[in-house]
Design a protein around this motif. Structure first.
Motif, PDB file in Angstrom:
ATOM      1  N   PHE A  14      11.021   2.712 -25.516  1.00 19.21           N
ATOM      2  CA  PHE A  14      12.144   2.607 -26.456  1.00 19.21           C
ATOM      3  C   PHE A  14      12.332   4.005 -27.014  1.00 19.21           C
ATOM      4  O   PHE A  14      11.506   4.467 -27.808  1.00 19.21           O
ATOM      5  CB  PHE A  14      11.841   1.621 -27.578  1.00 19.21           C
ATOM      6  N   PHE A  17       9.220   6.328 -27.222  1.00 22.66           N
ATOM      7  CA  PHE A  17       8.025   5.541 -27.521  1.00 22.66           C
ATOM      8  C   PHE A  17       7.686   4.591 -26.376  1.00 22.66           C
ATOM      9  O   PHE A  17       8.494   3.721 -26.025  1.00 22.66           O
ATOM     10  CB  PHE A  17       8.263   4.755 -28.815  1.00 22.66           C
ATOM     11  N   ALA A  19       6.358   1.489 -25.159  1.00 20.22           N
ATOM     12  CA  ALA A  19       5.886   0.186 -25.633  1.00 20.22           C
ATOM     13  C   ALA A  19       5.004  -0.457 -24.575  1.00 20.22           C
ATOM     14  O   ALA A  19       4.046  -1.163 -24.885  1.00 20.22           O
ATOM     15  CB  ALA A  19       7.071  -0.717 -25.958  1.00 20.22           C
ATOM     16  N   PRO A  38      -3.482  -7.085 -29.898  1.00 16.90           N
ATOM     17  CA  PRO A  38      -2.999  -7.216 -31.277  1.00 16.90           C
ATOM     18  C   PRO A  38      -1.474  -7.086 -31.357  1.00 16.90           C
ATOM     19  O   PRO A  38      -0.825  -6.775 -30.358  1.00 16.90           O
ATOM     20  CB  PRO A  38      -3.667  -6.043 -31.995  1.00 16.90           C
ATOM     21  N   ASN A  39      -0.930  -7.299 -32.550  1.00 21.93           N
ATOM     22  CA  ASN A  39       0.514  -7.158 -32.739  1.00 21.93           C
ATOM     23  C   ASN A  39       0.971  -5.751 -32.372  1.00 21.93           C
ATOM     24  O   ASN A  39       0.299  -4.781 -32.692  1.00 21.93           O
ATOM     25  CB  ASN A  39       0.893  -7.424 -34.204  1.00 21.93           C
ATOM     26  N   GLY A  40       2.070  -5.680 -31.668  1.00 18.23           N
ATOM     27  CA  GLY A  40       2.632  -4.380 -31.318  1.00 18.23           C
ATOM     28  C   GLY A  40       2.018  -3.776 -30.072  1.00 18.23           C
ATOM     29  O   GLY A  40       2.320  -2.649 -29.708  1.00 18.23           O
ATOM     30  N   ALA A  41       1.146  -4.534 -29.373  1.00 15.85           N
ATOM     31  CA  ALA A  41       0.471  -3.991 -28.194  1.00 15.85           C
ATOM     32  C   ALA A  41       1.416  -3.852 -27.004  1.00 15.85           C
ATOM     33  O   ALA A  41       1.186  -3.033 -26.119  1.00 15.85           O
ATOM     34  CB  ALA A  41      -0.706  -4.886 -27.816  1.00 15.85           C
ATOM     35  N   GLY A  42       2.465  -4.660 -26.986  1.00 18.29           N
ATOM     36  CA  GLY A  42       3.407  -4.596 -25.865  1.00 18.29           C
ATOM     37  C   GLY A  42       3.471  -5.877 -25.060  1.00 18.29           C
ATOM     38  O   GLY A  42       4.031  -5.921 -23.976  1.00 18.29           O
ATOM     39  N   LYS A  43       2.932  -6.960 -25.625  1.00 20.55           N
ATOM     40  CA  LYS A  43       2.893  -8.236 -24.905  1.00 20.55           C
ATOM     41  C   LYS A  43       4.304  -8.794 -24.690  1.00 20.55           C
ATOM     42  O   LYS A  43       4.686  -9.133 -23.566  1.00 20.55           O
ATOM     43  CB  LYS A  43       2.045  -9.261 -25.680  1.00 20.55           C
ATOM     44  N   SER A  44       5.062  -8.889 -25.786  1.00 19.57           N
ATOM     45  CA  SER A  44       6.406  -9.476 -25.671  1.00 19.57           C
ATOM     46  C   SER A  44       7.296  -8.628 -24.778  1.00 19.57           C
ATOM     47  O   SER A  44       8.084  -9.157 -23.983  1.00 19.57           O
ATOM     48  CB  SER A  44       7.057  -9.599 -27.044  1.00 19.57           C
ATOM     49  N   THR A  45       7.155  -7.313 -24.902  1.00 14.64           N
ATOM     50  CA  THR A  45       7.986  -6.421 -24.082  1.00 14.64           C
ATOM     51  C   THR A  45       7.706  -6.661 -22.600  1.00 14.64           C
ATOM     52  O   THR A  45       8.628  -6.741 -21.783  1.00 14.64           O
ATOM     53  CB  THR A  45       7.702  -4.958 -24.465  1.00 14.64           C
ATOM     54  N   GLN A  84       8.585 -16.041 -28.485  1.00 12.77           N
ATOM     55  CA  GLN A  84       7.671 -15.899 -29.598  1.00 12.77           C
ATOM     56  C   GLN A  84       7.913 -16.848 -30.768  1.00 12.77           C
ATOM     57  O   GLN A  84       6.991 -17.359 -31.356  1.00 12.77           O
ATOM     58  CB  GLN A  84       7.804 -14.466 -30.086  1.00 12.77           C
TER      59      GLN A  84
ATOM     60  N   SER B 378      18.820  -5.626 -25.639  1.00 10.93           N
ATOM     61  CA  SER B 378      18.965  -4.166 -25.637  1.00 10.93           C
ATOM     62  C   SER B 378      17.694  -3.532 -26.187  1.00 10.93           C
ATOM     63  O   SER B 378      16.929  -4.147 -26.894  1.00 10.93           O
ATOM     64  CB  SER B 378      20.150  -3.761 -26.478  1.00 10.93           C
TER      65      SER B 378
HETATM   66  N1  ADP Z   1      13.898  -3.347 -29.105  1.00 12.79           N
HETATM   67  C1  ADP Z   1      12.942  -2.492 -29.514  1.00 12.79           C
HETATM   68  N2  ADP Z   1      13.277  -1.257 -29.934  1.00 12.79           N
HETATM   69  C2  ADP Z   1      12.323  -0.378 -30.333  1.00 12.79           C
HETATM   70  N3  ADP Z   1      11.020  -0.638 -30.359  1.00 12.79           N
HETATM   71  C3  ADP Z   1      10.623  -1.867 -29.952  1.00 12.79           C
HETATM   72  C4  ADP Z   1      11.565  -2.853 -29.518  1.00 12.79           C
HETATM   73  N4  ADP Z   1      10.879  -3.973 -29.172  1.00 12.79           N
HETATM   74  C5  ADP Z   1       9.573  -3.683 -29.401  1.00 12.79           C
HETATM   75  N5  ADP Z   1       9.403  -2.435 -29.861  1.00 12.79           N
HETATM   76  C6  ADP Z   1       8.132  -1.792 -30.184  1.00 12.79           C
HETATM   77  O1  ADP Z   1       7.329  -1.843 -29.058  1.00 12.79           O
HETATM   78  C7  ADP Z   1       5.981  -2.126 -29.404  1.00 12.79           C
HETATM   79  C8  ADP Z   1       5.510  -3.358 -28.656  1.00 12.79           C
HETATM   80  O2  ADP Z   1       6.214  -4.488 -29.172  1.00 12.79           O
HETATM   81  P1  ADP Z   1       5.965  -5.946 -28.623  1.00 12.79           P
HETATM   82  O3  ADP Z   1       6.067  -5.944 -27.164  1.00 12.79           O
HETATM   83  O4  ADP Z   1       6.863  -6.850 -29.367  1.00 12.79           O
HETATM   84  O5  ADP Z   1       4.452  -6.172 -29.066  1.00 12.79           O
HETATM   85  P2  ADP Z   1       3.642  -7.528 -29.142  1.00 12.79           P
HETATM   86  O6  ADP Z   1       4.463  -8.615 -28.560  1.00 12.79           O
HETATM   87  O7  ADP Z   1       2.404  -7.254 -28.380  1.00 12.79           O
HETATM   88  O8  ADP Z   1       3.329  -7.762 -30.585  1.00 12.79           O
HETATM   89  C9  ADP Z   1       5.974  -2.298 -30.918  1.00 12.79           C
HETATM   90  O9  ADP Z   1       5.511  -1.079 -31.491  1.00 12.79           O
HETATM   91  C10 ADP Z   1       7.392  -2.547 -31.269  1.00 12.79           C
HETATM   92  O10 ADP Z   1       7.677  -2.019 -32.536  1.00 12.79           O
END
Ligand code: ADP
Ligand code: MG
Lengths: 242, 378
Positions: A14, A17, A19, A38-45, A84, B378
């Motif tokens: 992103f 950064f 992710a 942990p939260n913010g690790a990149g799982k959802s992405t 989520q 996005s």
């Molecule tokens: N659309 C986005 N734009 C910018 N940063 C993002 C976006 N989605 C996620 N991030 C960042 O990417 C990192 C991984 O997010 P995410 O995949 O949601 O983590 P998790 O699901 O493991 O908690 C986080 O630091 C989050 O802030």
């Protein structure tokens, strides 16, 4: 062994950064693959890229043989995705939610009806068909959400933190449901930040700051790293990265 | 098809289950209907003046010149017969027509009373009243000139029998003879409410799904982009049509205003107009992440477009740059169309240029929005 999901050098940035930072793994058919971090690790992405709803920056991935880059629409017809936040419409009733998800997945009225009674049974929501979804408690919402995500009988199911914020008994029941699905041949890709749920997975990957720091079965990880507690292993691995 | 129907059904259930939305959809139009029915504007300039000159004399041209240099009237070209005048009114080219009978200058030269007719469109009762009073003033100025001229002639003739001529304007109203301002405002309200409600509903229903995360479920379903777009616009098009019927009924019951033209032409034009508002709503939802952002963007778009489309203030009163912008606003064309159909019984033959403009603008904005509306996060 036949692979259901295959990922090589997948990256998502992103801006600048990262992710998801150059991860590779594969998931076999009928396997329960846990993605732990942990939260913010990149799982959802990661999950969103695999579902074809988020473009990757680089790397390749396939789901049931379809490329996440060039064939996302084909992927969408063979997967189920539970996002989520238990994506349900709070202002629709239980039954209306089920009908809607059946409808948008192209099920006929009869098929929806059959699946509806299965979902109501599975989620323990019989008799609550016309309750407003927003008023349901966590465990029910979770199981209804799962039901809606798999209403069309997908080959692969992606579950993003399906047990977050749910009471321990519901969590256990939920995992039993998942195991049942996998037994029936469905591939399960599930994320969690609860270490104790590792035991329900066939194999896990530990992810931290977009990178996979360890991967294998629970037993493999323990013997390879000479620990008997995976939580300790994770903490140590993370310390090593700092 | 079934998938689209399912989307439409869900959207309608959600909208009507939300008490605030029901209020917005049904109460707001009624309140506005009543408020606007009694509203008036003042200070009118640049009234479009058509000239129907059957005399073609120095005197008739002099009168027109005085009207135009007053700044209150703009020369909107000539009219040559009754049909031409009707067309000029129905298409909105003229607000007012000055008719000089063939004997106008002869009567002046003979020192008699010279009649001329001021025929007003009349849909806008307020503008009509003001235009009549301006014309009366211009006639006074012209009479003063004639008086001066003849007094000097009188002196030259040493008190001979010179009669002083007088121009005498006779006002006539073409449409809306009762001169009710409600007649002008109520049809305009259809445009106003449709804009407000359909843009807000469309943009907010999509951003609401972004906020709750359900949009991901829609994106991950096998629904095609176009199915999602139709599923997200058809319900609000239906609601829009209901609003049109509601206002028509309300206007009839409360203000006794019946449609002069064809109701199907009106509904068809409303549909063309809805292409525009739904397209704008869709577009706004592609640039907004939250409902709040969508609401704000909608208002930022809606307010100026209402101000400069001629709802309350005639477009001709505005600076020329603003008038150019107004050509891009669907509402401007829609106002002309609904007022034409409602008050003057105009139809396709006369309003087709506006309808075409609505169609072109609508399709363009809809396609732009649809292109931006990708089935991706996005
Ligand atoms: N659309 C986005 N734009 C910018 N940063 C993002 C976006 N989605 C996620 N991030 C960042 O990417 C990192 C991984 O997010 P995410 O995949 O949601 O983590 P998790 O699901 O493991 O908690 C986080 O630091 C989050 O802030
Ligand atoms: Mg997450």
């Amino acid at each position: 062994m036949q692979m259901s999901v295959q990922v090589n050098n997948l990256v998502k940035r992103f801006g600048s950064f990262p992710a998801v930072d150059d991860i590779s793994f594969s998931v076999a058919k009928g396997e329960i693959f846990g993605f732990i971090g942990p939260n913010g690790a990149g799982k959802s992405t990661t999950i969103r890229m695999l579902c074809g709803i988020l473009d990757q920056t680089s790397g390749v991935g396939t789901v049931e043989g379809f490329s996440i880059k060039t064939e996302p629409e084909k992927i969408k017809s063979v997967i189920g995705y539970m996002s989520q936040k238990f994506s349900l419409y709070d202002d629709l009733t239980v039954e209306e939610n089920i009908n809607f998800y059946g409808g948008i997945h192209g099920l006929s009225r009869d098929e929806t009806k059959t699946r509806r009674s299965w979902i109501l049974e599975m989620a323990g929501l019989r008799g609550k068909e016309s309750n407003m979804t927003g008023a349901l408690s966590g465990g029910w919402r979770q199981r209804l959400s799962l039901g809606c995500a798999i209403i069309h009988g997908p080959k692969v199911v992606f579950l993003d933190e399906p047990t977050a914020g749910v009471d321990p008994i519901s969590r256990r029941e939920f995992w039993l449901l998942i195991r049942g699905l996998a037994k029936a041949g469905t591939t399960i890709f599930v994320t969690t930040h609860y270490m104790d749920e590792v035991e329900f997975c066939d194999r896990i990957a530990m992810i931290y700051r977009g990178k996979i720091v360890a991967m294998g079965t629970s037993a493999e990880l323990k013997t390879a790293n000479k620990v008997d507690n995976l939580e300790m292993l994770f903490v140590n691995l993370i310390r090593g990265m700092e | 098809m079934r998938r689209i129907l399912e989307l439409v059904r869900k959207e309608l259930i959600q909208t009507f289950r939300d008490k605030r939305m029901v209020g917005l959809i049904f109460v707001a139009p009624v309140i506005q209907l009543i408020m606007l029915g009694y509203a008036v504007t003042t200070d009118v300039k640049h009234i479009a003046l058509g000239v129907w000159d059957n005399d073609r004399s120095f005197e008739s041209r002099e009168f027109v010149r005085k009207a135009v240099i007053s700044g209150y009237f703009d020369d909107a070209g000539v009219v040559v017969n009754d049909a031409g005048m009707e067309h000029a009114f129905k298409s909105g080219r003229c607000d007012l027509v000055l008719y000089f009978p063939p004997d106008y200058s002869r009567n002046i030269k003979r020192g008699e009373k010279a009649k001329l007719e001021i025929i007003a469109d009349g849909s806008d009762s307020n503008l009509t009243n003001i235009a009549f009073s301006y014309m009366a003033q211009i006639a006074n100025i012209e009479n003063a000139r004639l008086m001066k001229e003849n007094v000097s002639k009188m002196k030259a003739a040493r008190g001979g029998n010179i009669m002083i001529p007088q121009v005498s304007p006779e006002p006539r109203v073409m449409y809306n003879p009762e001169m009710k301002s409600a007649n002008y405002m109520i049809p305009g309200e259809i445009g106003l409410i449709l804009t407000l409600i359909t843009i807000l509903l469309t943009s907010m229903s999509i951003t609401k799904e972004k906020e709750s995360g359900t949009i991901e479920q829609i994106i991950v379903s096998p629904l095609r982009s176009y199915e999602v777009i139709l599923g997200k616009t058809i319900p609000f098009a239906l609601i829009g049509m209901m609003i049109v019927l509601l206002i028509i009924t309300g206007g009839l019951l409360v203000f006794n205003i019946a449609i002069k033209g064809n109701i199907f032409t009106l509904l068809f034009s409303s549909f063309l107009f809805l292409l525009n508002t739904l397209g704008v709503g869709l577009f706004i939802s592609t640039i907004s992440k939250t409902q709040q952002q969508a609401m704000l963007s909608s208002v930022i778009f809606i307010l100026p477009s209402i101000m400069i489309s001629g709802f309350a203030f005639p477009v001709s009163n505005m600076p020329i740059e603003v008038q150019w912008i107004s050509y891009l606003l669907p509402l401007r064309y829609f106002f002309t169309i609904i007022r034409g159909i409602f008050l003057k019984g105009a139809g396709f033959a006369i309003l087709w240029p506006e309808m075409l403009a609505l169609f072109i603008l609508g399709v363009t904005v809809f396609i732009l929005a649809a292109l931006r509306f990708r089935k991706k996060l996005s």
